[in-house]
Design a protein around this motif. Structure first.
Motif, PDB file in Angstrom:
ATOM      1  N   LYS A 470       0.818  -1.214   0.000  1.00 40.97           N
ATOM      2  CA  LYS A 470       0.000   0.000   0.000  1.00 40.97           C
ATOM      3  C   LYS A 470       0.853   1.266   0.000  1.00 40.97           C
ATOM      4  CE  LYS A 470      -4.027  -2.051   2.313  1.00 40.97           C
ATOM      5  NZ  LYS A 470      -4.942  -1.977   3.482  1.00 40.97           N
ATOM      6  N   ILE A 471       2.055   1.156   0.564  1.00 36.52           N
ATOM      7  CA  ILE A 471       2.951   2.321   0.617  1.00 36.52           C
ATOM      8  C   ILE A 471       3.819   2.397  -0.636  1.00 36.52           C
ATOM      9  CG2 ILE A 471       4.738   3.490   1.954  1.00 36.52           C
ATOM     10  CD1 ILE A 471       3.818   1.842   4.380  1.00 36.52           C
ATOM     11  N   ILE A 472       4.408   1.256  -0.978  1.00 30.67           N
ATOM     12  CA  ILE A 472       5.271   1.175  -2.160  1.00 30.67           C
ATOM     13  C   ILE A 472       4.757   0.029  -3.030  1.00 30.67           C
ATOM     14  CG2 ILE A 472       7.647   0.945  -2.992  1.00 30.67           C
ATOM     15  CD1 ILE A 472       8.618   1.764  -0.230  1.00 30.67           C
ATOM     16  N   PRO A 473       3.766   0.277  -3.886  1.00 29.72           N
ATOM     17  CA  PRO A 473       3.226  -0.796  -4.729  1.00 29.72           C
ATOM     18  C   PRO A 473       4.267  -1.309  -5.711  1.00 29.72           C
ATOM     19  CG  PRO A 473       2.348   1.346  -5.381  1.00 29.72           C
ATOM     20  CD  PRO A 473       3.098   1.564  -4.115  1.00 29.72           C
ATOM     21  N   LYS A 474       4.047  -2.509  -6.206  1.00 30.53           N
ATOM     22  CA  LYS A 474       5.056  -3.148  -7.039  1.00 30.53           C
ATOM     23  C   LYS A 474       5.259  -2.435  -8.371  1.00 30.53           C
ATOM     24  CE  LYS A 474       2.252  -6.652  -9.432  1.00 30.53           C
ATOM     25  NZ  LYS A 474       2.163  -8.086  -9.774  1.00 30.53           N
ATOM     26  N   ARG A 475       4.302  -1.577  -8.791  1.00 31.29           N
ATOM     27  CA  ARG A 475       4.508  -0.804 -10.018  1.00 31.29           C
ATOM     28  C   ARG A 475       5.673   0.175  -9.874  1.00 31.29           C
ATOM     29  NH1 ARG A 475       2.583   4.242  -9.119  1.00 31.29           N
ATOM     30  NH2 ARG A 475       1.023   4.515  -7.483  1.00 31.29           N
ATOM     31  N   MET A 476       6.112   0.449  -8.638  1.00 34.06           N
ATOM     32  CA  MET A 476       7.263   1.321  -8.398  1.00 34.06           C
ATOM     33  C   MET A 476       8.586   0.562  -8.469  1.00 34.06           C
ATOM     34  SD  MET A 476       5.931   3.807  -5.305  1.00 34.06           S
ATOM     35  CE  MET A 476       4.458   4.811  -5.494  1.00 34.06           C
ATOM     36  N   ILE A 477       8.537  -0.710  -8.834  1.00 35.64           N
ATOM     37  CA  ILE A 477       9.717  -1.557  -9.014  1.00 35.64           C
ATOM     38  C   ILE A 477      10.638  -1.477  -7.790  1.00 35.64           C
ATOM     39  CG2 ILE A 477      11.529  -2.247 -10.629  1.00 35.64           C
ATOM     40  CD1 ILE A 477      10.175  -0.702 -12.784  1.00 35.64           C
ATOM     41  N   PRO A 478      10.151  -1.901  -6.625  1.00 32.70           N
ATOM     42  CA  PRO A 478      10.987  -1.828  -5.421  1.00 32.70           C
ATOM     43  C   PRO A 478      12.058  -2.912  -5.390  1.00 32.70           C
ATOM     44  CG  PRO A 478       8.899  -2.872  -4.914  1.00 32.70           C
ATOM     45  CD  PRO A 478       8.815  -2.457  -6.356  1.00 32.70           C
ATOM     46  N   SER A 479      13.129  -2.648  -4.667  1.00 27.12           N
ATOM     47  CA  SER A 479      14.187  -3.638  -4.488  1.00 27.12           C
ATOM     48  C   SER A 479      14.904  -3.367  -3.175  1.00 27.12           C
ATOM     49  CB  SER A 479      15.189  -3.602  -5.649  1.00 27.12           C
ATOM     50  OG  SER A 479      15.876  -2.363  -5.679  1.00 27.12           O
ATOM     51  N   THR A 480      15.590  -4.381  -2.703  1.00 24.27           N
ATOM     52  CA  THR A 480      16.363  -4.287  -1.463  1.00 24.27           C
ATOM     53  C   THR A 480      17.781  -4.754  -1.742  1.00 24.27           C
ATOM     54  OG1 THR A 480      14.385  -4.785  -0.150  1.00 24.27           O
ATOM     55  CG2 THR A 480      16.511  -5.040   0.941  1.00 24.27           C
ATOM     56  N   SER A 481      18.749  -4.052  -1.191  1.00 22.86           N
ATOM     57  CA  SER A 481      20.140  -4.481  -1.344  1.00 22.86           C
ATOM     58  C   SER A 481      20.817  -4.535   0.018  1.00 22.86           C
ATOM     59  CB  SER A 481      20.897  -3.537  -2.277  1.00 22.86           C
ATOM     60  OG  SER A 481      20.985  -2.238  -1.733  1.00 22.86           O
ATOM     61  N   ILE A 482      21.545  -5.610   0.228  1.00 17.91           N
ATOM     62  CA  ILE A 482      22.346  -5.790   1.441  1.00 17.91           C
ATOM     63  C   ILE A 482      23.804  -5.861   0.997  1.00 17.91           C
ATOM     64  CG2 ILE A 482      22.812  -7.273   3.425  1.00 17.91           C
ATOM     65  CD1 ILE A 482      19.951  -8.306   3.205  1.00 17.91           C
ATOM     66  N   SER A 483      24.641  -5.014   1.558  1.00 13.40           N
ATOM     67  CA  SER A 483      26.017  -4.928   1.081  1.00 13.40           C
ATOM     68  C   SER A 483      26.997  -4.956   2.243  1.00 13.40           C
ATOM     69  CB  SER A 483      26.225  -3.647   0.266  1.00 13.40           C
ATOM     70  OG  SER A 483      25.971  -2.503   1.062  1.00 13.40           O
ATOM     71  N   SER A 484      28.210  -5.368   1.947  1.00  9.53           N
ATOM     72  CA  SER A 484      29.304  -5.334   2.915  1.00  9.53           C
ATOM     73  C   SER A 484      30.605  -5.211   2.151  1.00  9.53           C
ATOM     74  CB  SER A 484      29.319  -6.588   3.791  1.00  9.53           C
ATOM     75  OG  SER A 484      29.562  -7.738   3.001  1.00  9.53           O
ATOM     76  N   GLY A 485      31.621  -4.661   2.811  1.00 20.18           N
ATOM     77  CA  GLY A 485      32.892  -4.488   2.131  1.00 20.18           C
ATOM     78  C   GLY A 485      34.028  -4.287   3.110  1.00 20.18           C
ATOM     79  N   PHE A 486      35.222  -4.569   2.618  1.00 18.34           N
ATOM     80  CA  PHE A 486      36.435  -4.380   3.415  1.00 18.34           C
ATOM     81  C   PHE A 486      37.548  -3.932   2.485  1.00 18.34           C
ATOM     82  CE2 PHE A 486      40.582  -6.257   4.514  1.00 18.34           C
ATOM     83  CZ  PHE A 486      40.841  -5.556   5.690  1.00 18.34           C
ATOM     84  N   SER A 487      38.354  -2.978   2.941  1.00 18.04           N
ATOM     85  CA  SER A 487      39.526  -2.557   2.171  1.00 18.04           C
ATOM     86  C   SER A 487      40.654  -2.199   3.130  1.00 18.04           C
ATOM     87  CB  SER A 487      39.198  -1.358   1.271  1.00 18.04           C
ATOM     88  OG  SER A 487      38.878  -0.221   2.039  1.00 18.04           O
ATOM     89  N   LYS A 488      41.873  -2.349   2.640  1.00 20.25           N
ATOM     90  CA  LYS A 488      43.046  -2.047   3.459  1.00 20.25           C
ATOM     91  C   LYS A 488      44.096  -1.363   2.599  1.00 20.25           C
ATOM     92  CE  LYS A 488      46.319  -4.126   6.742  1.00 20.25           C
ATOM     93  NZ  LYS A 488      46.714  -5.346   7.478  1.00 20.25           N
ATOM     94  N   GLN A 489      44.714  -0.321   3.163  1.00 21.61           N
ATOM     95  CA  GLN A 489      45.742   0.439   2.470  1.00 21.61           C
ATOM     96  C   GLN A 489      47.093   0.250   3.168  1.00 21.61           C
ATOM     97  OE1 GLN A 489      44.272   4.440   2.717  1.00 21.61           O
ATOM     98  NE2 GLN A 489      42.813   4.177   1.030  1.00 21.61           N
ATOM     99  N   ARG A 490      48.164   0.260   2.357  1.00 19.78           N
ATOM    100  CA  ARG A 490      49.520   0.207   2.904  1.00 19.78           C
ATOM    101  C   ARG A 490      50.335   1.333   2.283  1.00 19.78           C
ATOM    102  NH1 ARG A 490      54.517  -1.749   1.520  1.00 19.78           N
ATOM    103  NH2 ARG A 490      53.717  -2.460  -0.503  1.00 19.78           N
ATOM    104  N   ASN A 491      50.967   2.115   3.131  1.00 15.01           N
ATOM    105  CA  ASN A 491      51.772   3.258   2.701  1.00 15.01           C
ATOM    106  C   ASN A 491      50.956   4.308   1.948  1.00 15.01           C
ATOM    107  OD1 ASN A 491      54.048   2.229   3.864  1.00 15.01           O
ATOM    108  ND2 ASN A 491      54.945   1.447   1.970  1.00 15.01           N
ATOM    109  N   ILE A 492      49.678   4.372   2.241  1.00 17.05           N
ATOM    110  CA  ILE A 492      48.815   5.413   1.688  1.00 17.05           C
ATOM    111  C   ILE A 492      48.218   6.181   2.863  1.00 17.05           C
ATOM    112  CG2 ILE A 492      46.764   5.923   0.316  1.00 17.05           C
ATOM    113  CD1 ILE A 492      47.250   3.396  -1.252  1.00 17.05           C
ATOM    114  N   GLY A 493      48.641   7.408   3.032  1.00 16.21           N
ATOM    115  CA  GLY A 493      48.118   8.201   4.132  1.00 16.21           C
ATOM    116  C   GLY A 493      48.452   7.580   5.464  1.00 16.21           C
ATOM    117  N   LEU A 494      47.423   7.291   6.248  1.00 17.25           N
ATOM    118  CA  LEU A 494      47.605   6.723   7.580  1.00 17.25           C
ATOM    119  C   LEU A 494      47.390   5.216   7.585  1.00 17.25           C
ATOM    120  CD1 LEU A 494      45.700   9.461   9.644  1.00 17.25           C
ATOM    121  CD2 LEU A 494      48.091   9.402   8.948  1.00 17.25           C
ATOM    122  N   ASP A 495      47.366   4.619   6.389  1.00 16.19           N
ATOM    123  CA  ASP A 495      47.179   3.168   6.262  1.00 16.19           C
ATOM    124  C   ASP A 495      45.887   2.739   6.950  1.00 16.19           C
ATOM    125  OD1 ASP A 495      49.563   3.233   5.000  1.00 16.19           O
ATOM    126  OD2 ASP A 495      50.709   2.233   6.567  1.00 16.19           O
TER     127      ASP A 495
END
Length: 851
Positions: A470-495
């Motif tokens: 009733k709030i977001i009918p399917k004609r509005m093409i709703p979707s859900t995304s679940i995300s996660s990430g990890f990154s690591k730097q060496r000798n860049i700024g403060l690592d």
């Protein structure tokens, strides 16, 4: 000898310029170069762009008034092969002498080289041949102009043309248009043969585009025809087409007025060598058949698996691999509903948006089981994409951190993970680079690196424990995304180590509107090498070191060169100043500078934990990639830390020594942030476009924080911002970018760019960028960096310049040269044009347009 060489070179350049500037060089005798088209409507010149587009011949293009392409063409030798051969005919024995030195084959190939032929081919292809007046094309242009004005209601229009000489072998064409009075629409009536359509027409609440008193315009009649067709086809008239709408225009006995009779005939049915007519039928859907694994190869094989779900019939040539609801939720055509083009289009969009099928095909057939012949069977053919898709890329990079870098990434997409049309995207990336500014004790070429891993799981629906239809009918093409990430730097700024996670909902309230609710956006930034701060932020170190050269009292803080030791000496001297162990007092400007440097060091070396919720809304009127008359509005509201504070208050958790709450022994960030971004384009025709952009953003810390984390703050400068400054090198305020990476929590940006065609796929632009960043309502103490009131708007910097773009259709390569026009970092009265020169200019490279 040197002077003679210079004179000879100058003479050659002048000769080439004179030769090139002879615009009529290749205009035959007795012919004229077209210099201008003038359309005179009732004796007055008009700038009607649509009327100008009726011309079969237009003058050669210009760049800032100069016929660059024509003159390039005139420089070319149109017959380089003949010229090369003539050289040997006019010099007997030359060919044999050169053949003895090079060989005959090489002499022949020399004639095809760039020096003899290639350069002329380039000039000819890049240039533009002279537009020579052709009276046949002129008469065709005149006829098109007559039809143009006739189609705009000037039924008695008269046309003529004359050619005026404007110089030697040059002339302009005057198109003389006498329109007479415009005809207006008088009475409007309808003759609709099919009763069902006549009833539909009368119940249509949309107003007709044909109104009594309006000037006659053919485009209005075409638009009305399409409006009627759209309405009928969305209300069951499956076989209706625009060709069934005709008009009878009657001007007999009328003075500059026209009666209109809108006629809609019955359906014409072709039967072999004959045809017949019958009233149009309004169709309902009797069945919806969905073929989940269709391909031309298996179309004639038997169905092996099938099921029925909510009146949808699902078929599979192999085993059915999808939960029925995952597919049926994407189909808006339902059993018992009236045929509708809109539902068909919406179903195609939703199914395509699942990203697990190739573009779907939806076809209809008349249901022969219905004795009245008023039912349709909808067949939805879906061709699955491969379940697994692998991708890889390799990039060469250069930035203000890396002198040279190599980046590689791999990705894997897994479709239909849980048999409900979900997609899982996994990607890994690594970058190794070389930087002369980074510590490199082992003298390795690749002394900096970064790697990361990201995962994203997409669901084609809203994942919540309660219904949202009733709030977001399917004609509005709703979707859900679940995300996660990890990154690591060496000798860049403060690592840094960077951990991210999020839960977001996306939907489209209307065709060109999008909304995104990030219910959870988690980021944890951990600085692995905070002691490297002054090696990275060298401007802060130099400033602190200069002050220490006068006020330092502890020799242990200095090295053998009497410079502060990093980090022992910098920390020791700062501690001495703040605790009154030097001659500096709180009222002294150098004391405030040391305090400001320490405040920034603490802020940028502290680990950050952010738990935010945000809402983003975007609206655009852009229809497609070729649309250059549109606007786009984007706004975002973000709140961080509020949920954690509420939980801490409810649970009555203890505060730390600073009076703030901790999570995992770390003070979390708390702030509210809002942004407004508006883009507007105007198309002036002939590939001339004016584009403007305005941006305002502010992030206010409160509660558990007194500053905004670096990752959520603003900076100014760069190829997509103020192009007269490098990234992070403008502001805050009037501070003259005293730090290496200058950022703040409020930003204003205004840009305007006029784009035009130079030649071929090369485009040009003239631009002006204004803006700056400031600190407001945070813990920054430098008054020059703060925004205190309206008067500080005088600190908005202005950059201007020009650029070139090369359009490769799928993307644009962009070069912009920006000049500092107004620099607020200088003293008042000394800000305008003081650095407006090539020595202080900034060359930006970018992909695609900045806005």
């Amino acid at each position: 000898m040197k002077k003679n060489s210079t004179k000879i070179l100058a003479f050659i350049l002048i000769a080439i310029l004179i030769c090139a500037c002879n615009a009529v060089k290749r205009v035959p005798d007795g012919k004229s170069l077209l210099t201008k088209n003038t359309i005179l409507v009732n004796g007055k010149s008009t700038n009607d762009e649509t009327a100008s587009n009726q011309m079969y011949q237009k003058p050669n293009g210009t760049l800032l008034g100069y016929k660059l392409r024509l003159n390039l063409y005139n420089l070319a030798n149109l017959n380089p092969d003949s010229t090369y051969q003539a050289k040997f005919k006019n010099n007997p024995g030359l060919y044999e002498r050169q053949a003895k030195i090079l060989s005959a084959k090489q002499v022949d190939r020399l004639g095809q080289s760039f020096l003899y032929k290639g350069i002329h081919e380039f000039l000819k292809n890049t240039g533009e041949p002279p537009v020579i007046i052709d009276t046949t094309k002129t008469k065709k242009s005149l006829l098109r102009l007559k039809f143009y004005y006739f189609n705009n209601g000037y039924f008695n229009v008269k046309t003529d043309y004359d050619i005026d000489s404007t110089g030697h072998k040059k002339a302009k064409i005057n198109y003389n248009i006498t329109t007479g009075p415009a005809f207006l629409l008088d009475s409007i009536r309808t003759s609709i043969m099919t009763p069902a359509l006549d009833s539909l027409y009368k119940t249509n609440k949309e107003p007709s585009l044909l109104k009594s008193g309006n000037q006659y315009k053919t485009t209005d009649f075409e638009d009305e025809k399409n409006r009627i067709t759209t309405y009928f086809r969305n209300h069951g008239a499956y076989f209706f087409q625009p060709t069934y709408v005709t008009y009878d225009i009657d001007t007999i006995g009328k003075k500059n007025k026209a009666d209109v009779n809108l006629i809609i005939n019955n359906n014409t049915i072709q039967e072999r060598d004959s045809s017949r007519t019958e009233p149009f039928k309004l169709y309902k859907i009797s069945d919806v058949n969905i073929y989940t694994d269709y391909s031309p190869a298996n179309s004639k094989t038997p169905i092996k698996d099938s099921t029925t779900y909510n009146n949808f019939n699902l078929y599979s040539y192999k085993k059915l691999k999808y939960k029925p609801r995952a597919i049926t939720d994407a189909v808006f055509i339902s059993k018992g509903s009236t045929f509708s083009d809109t539902r068909t289009t919406l179903s195609s969009r939703y199914l395509n948006n699942l990203k697990i099928f190739n573009y779907p095909s939806i076809q209809y057939e008349v249901d022969k089981r219905d004795p009245l012949g008023e039912s349709l069977i909808a067949n939805v053919f879906l061709t699955p994409r491969k379940k697994y898709s692998f991708g890889a890329s390799l990039d060469l990079t250069h930035s203000n951190i890396q002198d040279f870098g190599i980046g590689a990434s791999i990705s894997e997409t897994i479709r239909n993970v849980f048999n409900r049309a979900e997609t899982l995207e996994i990607s890994a990336r690594v970058n190794v680079g070389s930087s002369k500014d980074m510590a490199n004790p082992n003298n390795n070429f690749f002394n900096v690196s970064e790697y990361g891993l990201d995962m994203k799981l997409n669901f084609p629906r809203i994942l919540l424990p309660f219904g949202t239809e009733k709030i977001i009918p399917k004609r509005m093409i709703p979707s859900t995304s679940i995300s996660s990430g990890f990154s690591k730097q060496r000798n860049i700024g403060l690592d840094k180590e960077n951990f991210t996670g999020g839960l977001a909902y996306n939907w489209s309230p209307k065709r060109n509107n999008t909304a995104k609710l990030e219910l959870l956006n988690v980021q944890f930034v951990r600085n692995l090498n905070p002691g490297n701060y002054f090696n990275v932020y060298t401007s802060s170190y130099n400033e602190l070191n200069n002050i220490a050269s006068t006020y330092n009292t502890n020799p242990d803080n200095l090295n053998d060169d009497n410079n502060l030791i990093i980090t022992k000496g910098t920390a020791g001297f700062t501690d001495d100043v703040i605790n009154g162990r030097t001659a500096l007092t709180p009222g002294n400007s150098d004391y405030k500078q040391v305090e400001s440097i320490e405040e920034r060091r603490v802020r940028l070396t502290e680990n950050d934990f952010i738990l935010a919720t945000s809402y983003t809304f975007t609206k655009t009127t852009k229809k497609d990639l070729a649309d250059n008359t549109f606007y786009q509005f984007k706004t975002k509201l973000e709140s961080a830390g509020t949920l954690l504070t509420a939980i801490s208050n409810i649970a009555n958790l203890p505060k730390n020594t600073s009076g703030n709450y901790d999570i995992f022994n770390l003070e979390y960030s708390e702030y509210v942030k809002t942004e407004f971004d508006y883009i507007k384009h105007w198309d002036f025709g002939k590939e001339k476009v004016l584009a403007v952009r305005s941006f305002f953003g502010i992030a206010i810390p409160f509660g558990n924080s007194n500053y905004i984390p670096f990752s959520r703050s603003y900076y100014s400068g760069g190829s997509n911002d103020n192009r007269a400054w490098q990234p992070y090198s403008l502001g805050p305020g009037t501070t003259n970018a005293s730090n290496d990476f200058n950022e703040a929590n409020m930003k204003i940006a205004l840009s305007a760019e006029f784009r035009f065609k130079v030649f071929g796929d090369v485009k040009g632009a003239i631009f002006a960028d204004a803006g700056n960043i400031w600190n407001v309502l945070d813990n920054v103490i430098d008054e020059k960096a703060k925004f205190s009131g309206v008067n500080d708007l005088a600190e908005i910097a202005l950059g201007s310049g020009f650029g070139l773009r090369y359009d490769l259709s799928f993307f644009v390569i962009r070069l912009d040269l920006g000049f500092k026009t107004y620099n607020p970092a200088h003293d008042e009265g000394n800000r305008w044009f003081k650095e407006y020169n090539f020595g202080h200019s900034v060359l930006n490279f970018g992909i695609n347009y900045p806005f």
